[in-house]
Write a protein that holds these residues in place. Structure first.
Motif, short mmCIF file in Angstrom:
data_model
loop_
_atom_site.label_atom_id
_atom_site.label_comp_id
_atom_site.label_asym_id
_atom_site.label_seq_id
_atom_site.Cartn_x
_atom_site.Cartn_y
_atom_site.Cartn_z
N VAL A 58 111.32 -32.74 -55.46
CA VAL A 58 111.04 -31.31 -55.65
C VAL A 58 109.99 -30.89 -54.64
CG1 VAL A 58 110.22 -29.56 -57.25
CG2 VAL A 58 111.58 -31.48 -58.11
N TRP A 59 110.29 -29.78 -53.95
CA TRP A 59 109.34 -29.28 -52.94
C TRP A 59 109.55 -27.79 -52.72
CZ3 TRP A 59 110.10 -27.23 -47.93
CH2 TRP A 59 108.92 -27.04 -47.19
N ALA A 60 108.48 -27.04 -52.77
CA ALA A 60 108.49 -25.59 -52.46
C ALA A 60 109.58 -24.84 -53.20
CB ALA A 60 108.62 -25.38 -50.95
N GLY A 61 109.78 -25.17 -54.47
CA GLY A 61 110.78 -24.47 -55.26
C GLY A 61 112.20 -24.98 -55.09
N HIS A 62 112.39 -26.01 -54.27
CA HIS A 62 113.72 -26.59 -54.05
C HIS A 62 113.80 -27.95 -54.73
CE1 HIS A 62 114.62 -23.55 -51.00
NE2 HIS A 62 113.40 -23.77 -50.52
N THR A 63 114.99 -28.29 -55.18
CA THR A 63 115.21 -29.58 -55.84
C THR A 63 116.42 -30.27 -55.23
OG1 THR A 63 114.32 -28.74 -57.92
CG2 THR A 63 115.62 -30.76 -58.02
N ILE A 64 116.22 -31.53 -54.82
CA ILE A 64 117.30 -32.37 -54.32
C ILE A 64 117.43 -33.55 -55.27
CG2 ILE A 64 118.19 -33.68 -52.35
CD1 ILE A 64 117.69 -30.72 -51.76
N GLY A 65 118.64 -33.76 -55.77
CA GLY A 65 118.89 -34.88 -56.67
C GLY A 65 119.94 -35.81 -56.11
N PHE A 66 119.90 -37.09 -56.51
CA PHE A 66 120.82 -38.10 -55.98
C PHE A 66 121.19 -39.08 -57.09
CE2 PHE A 66 120.96 -42.42 -53.85
CZ PHE A 66 122.28 -42.32 -53.44
N PHE A 117 116.11 -26.16 -47.47
CA PHE A 117 114.65 -26.06 -47.43
C PHE A 117 114.17 -24.98 -46.45
CE2 PHE A 117 113.39 -30.62 -48.89
CZ PHE A 117 113.91 -30.34 -50.14
N GLN A 118 115.11 -24.40 -45.70
CA GLN A 118 114.79 -23.38 -44.68
C GLN A 118 113.82 -23.93 -43.64
OE1 GLN A 118 113.55 -19.78 -46.66
NE2 GLN A 118 115.35 -19.72 -47.97
N LEU A 119 114.07 -25.17 -43.22
CA LEU A 119 113.27 -25.81 -42.19
C LEU A 119 114.03 -25.75 -40.86
CD1 LEU A 119 111.97 -28.94 -44.13
CD2 LEU A 119 110.75 -26.83 -43.65
N LEU A 120 113.41 -25.16 -39.86
CA LEU A 120 114.05 -25.03 -38.56
C LEU A 120 113.96 -26.35 -37.80
CD1 LEU A 120 112.74 -21.52 -37.45
CD2 LEU A 120 114.89 -22.08 -38.57
N PHE A 121 115.01 -26.63 -37.03
CA PHE A 121 115.04 -27.86 -36.24
C PHE A 121 115.91 -27.64 -35.01
CE2 PHE A 121 118.51 -28.00 -39.27
CZ PHE A 121 119.59 -28.47 -38.53
N ILE A 122 115.83 -28.58 -34.08
CA ILE A 122 116.68 -28.57 -32.89
C ILE A 122 117.55 -29.81 -32.93
CG2 ILE A 122 116.67 -28.93 -30.39
CD1 ILE A 122 114.35 -27.09 -30.14
N GLU A 123 118.83 -29.62 -32.65
CA GLU A 123 119.76 -30.75 -32.59
C GLU A 123 120.21 -30.92 -31.15
OE1 GLU A 123 123.60 -32.50 -35.04
OE2 GLU A 123 123.09 -30.38 -35.20
#
Length: 307
Positions: free
Chosen positions: A71-79, A107-113
């Motif tokens: 859980v981070w910044a209002g987001h939840t990832i489960g596995f 997560f709205q995290l910007l990245f470069i691919e």
């Protein structure tokens, strides 16, 4: 020979076809599989490192039976490791490996691919503001900026991977241009804050004015004023005056810098004190000397500093 050639080909294959994950220029994770075989534990370690580098809230993790979550910044990832199922903010995705780009998007995290390489910037600029002769840049992460003075402009360039204004900037790219008719006099760096002190082009000090403490005098804005009296070998300057919306900062910064040099050179104690009524908007200080005959030597040194 054949065995050597085979090993070389395998090494080249691994080198050319791999999945690499960077935070800034720091390699955090690498997989020999282009499809990205990142495990859940590797993803959690990566994300904890990312929040640590940026200095932001770290994620919380837990496990209920076979179901693991972050859980981070209002987001939840489960596995669910038995079902090979990921739940990203309530949306189910079937996958044996971490759906990394899906999570970054959620997560709205910007990245470069770049081919098999994913880079998350290690600097995020929150705000650029200017008040009078002060430019302030607040940010998260590591300072990856360099400033250049051009005619009528201060240009902000990236020397790493930077997020600003909703975009990602690569090393060497122009992040922002700041119109100004002033020049950078001082760059102050603090965690999460860069402060540029500006002064007018051609800003200089023309005259040194020395007077006994309590004596009335007239001095121009470009004069350096030194009051002196008998005392315990102390140099006193006034504190920064924030009520002038940043316009006092260049004078305060110059005063403090000169006072520090005097203190080191003549073994004086430096004190920042609001008691003395020293003028705002000019460089002024008080010298309290146990031997006033030292004043002439101090005057000569000050004149050298101001040239």
């Amino acid at each position: 020979m054949k065995r050597t050639l085979l090993l070389l080909l395998i090494s080249l294959w691994s080198f050319c076809f791999s999945f690499d994950l960077y935070i800034g220029d720091k390699l955090i994770y690498s997989s020999a599989d282009l499809q990205n075989t990142m495990s859940w534990s590797s993803f959690v370690s990566f994300f904890e490192e990312y929040t640590k580098i940026l200095g932001i809230d770290s994620p919380s993790t837990g496990q209920i039976g076979d179901f693991q979550y972050l859980v981070w910044a209002g987001h939840t990832i489960g596995f669910d490791k038995n079902a090979d199922v990921f739940i990203i903010d309530g949306i189910t995705k079937k996958s044996k490996v971490v759906p990394f780009k899906d999570i970054l998007s959620a997560f709205q995290l910007l990245f470069i691919e770049q081919e098999s390489k994913i880079v998350l910037p290690d600097m995020v600029i929150d705000k650029v503001s200017q008040m009078g002769d002060i430019i302030e840049i607040t940010y998260e992460g590591i300072n990856r900026l360099v400033f250049k003075q051009e005619e009528g402009l201060i240009t902000v360039l990236s020397k790493g991977y930077v997020i600003a204004n909703g975009s990602v900037y690569k090393p060497g790219q122009l992040v922002q241009s700041l119109p100004t008719d002033r020049k950078i006099e001082q760059e102050i760096q603090m965690p999460g804050l860069i402060r540029l002190v500006l002064v007018p082009e051609g800003f200089s000090y023309h005259n040194l004015v020395v007077a006994r403490l309590g004596q009335s005098l007239e001095a121009s804005k470009s004069d350096v004023v030194v009051f002196y009296s008998n005392g315990d070998d102390r140099i006193i300057i006034r504190p920064y005056a924030p009520e002038f919306e940043g316009s006092d900062w260049p004078f305060y910064a110059h005063t403090k810098r000169i006072a520090q040099q005097l203190a080191v050179r003549f073994d004086l104690k430096l004190e920042i004190c609001p008691i003395y009524d020293l003028p705002v908007g000019k460089i002024a200080m008080v010298l309290l000397l146990s031997d006033e005959q030292r004043l002439l030597e101090i005057e000569e040194y000050l004149k050298e500093l101001l040239r």
